[in-house]
Design a protein around this motif. Structure first.
Motif, PDB file in Angstrom:
ATOM      1  N   THR A  17       0.863  -1.181   0.000  1.00  0.00           N
ATOM      2  CA  THR A  17       0.000   0.000   0.000  1.00  0.00           C
ATOM      3  C   THR A  17       0.899   1.231   0.000  1.00  0.00           C
ATOM      4  OG1 THR A  17      -0.141   0.292   2.405  1.00  0.00           O
ATOM      5  CG2 THR A  17      -1.703  -1.240   1.381  1.00  0.00           C
ATOM      6  N   ASP A  70      -5.330   5.124  -2.752  1.00  0.00           N
ATOM      7  CA  ASP A  70      -6.607   5.817  -2.913  1.00  0.00           C
ATOM      8  C   ASP A  70      -6.807   6.176  -4.389  1.00  0.00           C
ATOM      9  OD1 ASP A  70      -4.972   8.008  -3.421  1.00  0.00           O
ATOM     10  OD2 ASP A  70      -5.190   8.834  -1.406  1.00  0.00           O
ATOM     11  N   CYS A  77      -8.651   1.646  -3.006  1.00  0.00           N
ATOM     12  CA  CYS A  77      -8.932   1.436  -1.588  1.00  0.00           C
ATOM     13  C   CYS A  77     -10.440   1.318  -1.384  1.00  0.00           C
ATOM     14  CB  CYS A  77      -8.355   2.588  -0.768  1.00  0.00           C
ATOM     15  SG  CYS A  77      -8.783   2.539   0.974  1.00  0.00           S
ATOM     16  N   SER A 121      -7.736  -2.316   1.712  1.00  0.00           N
ATOM     17  CA  SER A 121      -7.732  -0.881   1.986  1.00  0.00           C
ATOM     18  C   SER A 121      -6.309  -0.389   2.157  1.00  0.00           C
ATOM     19  CB  SER A 121      -8.550  -0.592   3.255  1.00  0.00           C
ATOM     20  OG  SER A 121      -8.302   0.695   3.748  1.00  0.00           O
ATOM     21  N   SER A 122      -6.133   0.906   1.961  1.00  0.00           N
ATOM     22  CA  SER A 122      -4.836   1.529   2.228  1.00  0.00           C
ATOM     23  C   SER A 122      -4.760   2.027   3.669  1.00  0.00           C
ATOM     24  CB  SER A 122      -4.596   2.695   1.258  1.00  0.00           C
ATOM     25  OG  SER A 122      -5.605   3.677   1.395  1.00  0.00           O
TER      26      SER A 122
END
Length: 776
Positions: free
Chosen positions: A203, A270, A386, A731-732
């Protein structure tokens, strides 16, 4: 035998004559012996009291004392206690005089014995000194400890009291020790990643220090370690001065992976335009860069999405929705009867669709054969969005709702808009009052949470706390004479909290780092769709629920709709390979065929081994006859993940109630990894999980499931792919947690911590649980 009574003088003379050692001669006489007479001939002690004369074996003081405690010796025992107390006082006084005398007369040079008795300081290179310095530098680097305290006099005195021989390093040496500790830790983490059972997944995000004094690029890596556990490691916090262009980000990330000697197939970021550009597959061609720059200039992401517009206020700016069917709104509903309309200007989704089409067309122009060549096994760094950020964009619809009656007094404002505005004003009034907040804390030991636009699920957290302390808020408002919320407002606010609660829950679920999250993406989106469909039936929230549902579908079609032009099969395959979630998709023929069709492509992209050799008839028969069983872990808690998807599970059970087991597709040209996937699908669909009720689900450790020897023998190629896919973060959030630590390390008087020193402290702080057993 006659026993002659001995006087005190005769007792002492007899004792001296029969003494056998110098120790006994020099030993002081105990007070208790004043009340007894001891005979060395008979080795017995006789009580001196005239009417007692009892004989006691030996002269043990405890036995003599116990005899003196008898009721007939009350007077003697009281005298004994007084003599013991007086003797202690005299002894203490003598020792004090001797000490004062020694201090007044100790002017001579200390003797060699006195010097040797003192403890010398540890040598600089001694093992003890180096070990203590390593411990201290690790503590200072992994906590908010300020290096200035290393030179604090009181802190030094405290350390000297703990160990007089240890000398703590000064501020400059401590900084060097922290940097050296970080470098050693990086080497250990690098070896751990290289020896992992899965591919390293990453990430990345950008963080700007408070005061905008400096910017940093944070990178984390996720993998399944050789210990068969899912691990997250922060590898870098790199100083990154502006401009933060896509090319600069891509080059910096590429250089970082090269320095760490890592081949990372997937990175999660993102949806910022610079991040999207940084990790496009074909970035090297000048023609693509020109077209891409044109797209970026013409399609800026709009942060002010208007979902609510007024026809009468500005007819020129009004955009007609595509159709009522697209928004799932009944044209005859009460909401539309009061001239309220929704206009979803989803420019981000439109830009993404155009970007996918442009990339495909451009790739065809540049190299028409590259996408279809079976020999092209080159591994590229692929970007995944994300999921948490995208869910928050759906939740943000509440903040993007505008009333069409801002200038028209005849327009009716929706109830939920008015309630949200009133609730936020009430919270702000409480938090800015020096009377209301202490009164609320005194009543319930809680305060209201202030709204923060940059905090995930902020609206839910604000309203949820307000609902929790509703009773006490009303009491405080009544005491202060404030206007609060009425009962209908509280009821609407409770409905809003119920609407937002699953979004906050699943945002937290897919942002975790201690468990698998990537395979939960599809179940999460499908469950939220069903949730919004149910909320659309609530009076007063049907308009916003339908708007959120439309926005949710548009944003996540690329992972839930196989027929979508930009569908990403990676999410689907990871869901199928996770025994906790595969029941939601495994019985759908479209989903199965899509996964089987794309498994070879995903294996090449991930850089995991596979076989392109067609399966022989004997091998196919062996796979078909393999024992189909599911190993369930005993003693583990019920699966909180599966039972959380209540609506989706019930829909899946109902849809598959009459469905027969899936049969093998005996295609002769299937590659080995495809045949293994077919075998796994057959194994999973025929297992007892699909037929059990939601309350009977047990949690299955997916990592442990795939690392078992039986799975490695049965699915040798699919196992490595499964571990790599399950290790992908959805997700980040890992980068966000890294930046939280960085902000913690630069707060207050530590705001001058920058550069490599800040990077070292963040590295040690984030990875301390991994490094502690490796360094010590």
């Amino acid at each position: 035998m006659a026993f002659n009574y001995l006087s005190d003088e005769e007792f002492e003379s007899d004792a001296e004559e029969h003494s056998h050692s110098a120790t006994q001669q020099s030993k002081k006489r105990h007070v208790i012996h004043n009340y007894f007479v001891y005979s060395t001939t008979t080795k017995k002690s006789q009580c001196k009291k005239e009417n007692c004369k009892t004989f006691i074996n030996g002269k043990n003081t405890t036995n003599l004392k116990n005899h003196l405690k008898k009721p007939c010796h009350k007077t003697q025992y009281a005298n004994y206690v007084k003599e013991v107390s007086d003797q202690r006082d005299v002894s203490s006084a003598k020792k004090s005089k001797v000490r004062e005398s020694d201090q007044s007369t100790s002017t001579n040079q200390p003797t060699l014995l006195e010097i040797n008795s003192k403890k010398a300081l540890y040598a600089v290179n001694s093992k003890k000194q180096l070990r203590l310095r390593r411990r201290f530098s690790f503590f200072a680097g992994s906590t908010s400890f300020s290096s200035v305290l290393a030179e604090n006099l009181d802190f030094k005195q405290y350390i000297r009291e703990l160990d007089p021989r240890h000398v703590i390093p000064n501020r400059k040496c401590l900084r060097k020790d922290i940097l050296a500790m970080a470098q050693k830790g990086k080497a250990l983490i690098r070896n751990r990643i290289i020896n992992a059972l899965s591919k390293p997944l990453s990430t990345a995000d950008i963080w700007t220090k408070k005061g905008l004094t400096s910017s940093y690029l944070g990178i984390t890596v996720h993998y399944v370690s050789a210990d068969e556990t899912l691990e997250e490691a922060v590898i870098e916090l790199i100083s990154f001065p502006p401009p933060h262009t896509g090319d600069a980000i891509g080059e910096l990330v590429k250089r970082t992976f090269q320095e760490w000697n890592l081949k990372v197939p997937i990175i999660v970021t993102d949806n910022g335009s610079n991040m999207v550009k940084a990790f496009k597959l074909d970035r090297c061609n000048h023609m693509e860069e020109i077209i891409e720059s044109i797209v970026n200039e013409g399609n800026k992401e709009s942060e002010d999405v208007r979902l609510y517009s007024d026809v009468d206020q500005n007819e020129d700016s009004y955009v007609e929705p595509d159709s009522d069917d697209d928004l799932n709104i009944d044209p005859d509903s009460d909401e539309l009867s009061v001239a309220h309309q929704i206009n979803i200007e989803n420019e981000e989704v439109e830009y993404q669709e155009f970007e996918y089409q442009l990339t495909d067309s451009l790739r065809t122009i540049i190299n028409p054969t590259s996408s279809s060549s079976p020999a092209d096994d080159k591994q590229e760094l692929s970007r995944k969005p994300c999921i948490s950020h995208m869910l928050q964009l759906v939740m943000a619809i509440f903040d993007k709702v505008k009333s069409s009656s801002s200038s028209n007094s005849t327009a009716t404002v929706p109830a939920f808009v008015r309630v949200i505005s009133s609730a936020k004003k009430l919270v702000s009034k409480f938090n800015t009052s020096s009377k209301a907040t202490p009164m609320l804390i005194a009543k319930c030991n809680k305060k209201l949470i202030a709204d923060c636009s940059t905090r995930w699920s902020s609206n839910y957290l604000v309203f949820e706390r307000l609902i929790q302390v509703r009773k006490y808020v009303n009491e405080v408002c009544e005491e202060l004479g404030w206007d609060g919320l009425n009962n209908s407002d509280w009821a609407m606010l409770k409905s809003i909290v119920d609407l937002l609660a699953p979004f906050a829950l699943y945002t937290q679920l897919v942002s975790g780092s201690k468990y698998i999250t990537f395979s939960a993406a599809i179940p999460t989106i499908e469950e939220l769709k069903l949730h919004l469909e149910a909320c659309a039936e609530i009076v007063g929230l049907n308009l916003v629920s339908n708007a959120m549902l439309v926005d949710l579908k548009r944003r996540f079609d690329f992972i839930t709709i196989p027929s979508s032009s930009h569908f990403d099969p990676t999410y689907l395959l990871s869901t199928i390979l996770d025994p906790n979630y595969n029941l939601f998709v495994i019985n759908d023929s479209v989903m199965r065929n899509t996964a089987i069709k794309n498994v070879l492509k995903i294996a090449k992209q991930m850089g995991v081994p596979f076989s392109s050799k067609p399966v022989s008839e004997n091998e196919e028969t062996d796979l078909a006859m393999a024992e189909e069983r599911r190993t369930q872990e005993d003693g583990l808690p019920k699966n909180l993940f599966q039972t959380s998807f209540r609506r989706l599970y019930q829909k899946t059970v109902n849809a598959n109630a009459d469905m027969e087991g899936f049969n093998h597709d005996h295609a002769q040209e299937r590659c080995t990894i495809q045949m293994e996937l077919l075998d796994f699908i057959n194994f999973s669909s025929n297992s007892d999980i699909a037929s059990t009720s939601g309350s009977d689900h047990i949690h299955i450790d997916s990592i442990l499931f795939w690392t078992k020897a039986e799975q490695k023998l049965r699915f040798p190629f699919l196992q490595r792919l499964a571990l790599s896919l399950l290790a992908i973060p959805a997700s980040s959030g890992a980068s966000e947690r890294e930046f939280s630590v960085a902000g913690w390390q630069t707060v207050g008087r530590k705001n001058r911590t920058t550069g490599e020193h800040l990077a070292a402290k963040v590295f040690l702080s984030c990875n301390k649980d991994l490094l502690r057993p490796l360094l010590f």
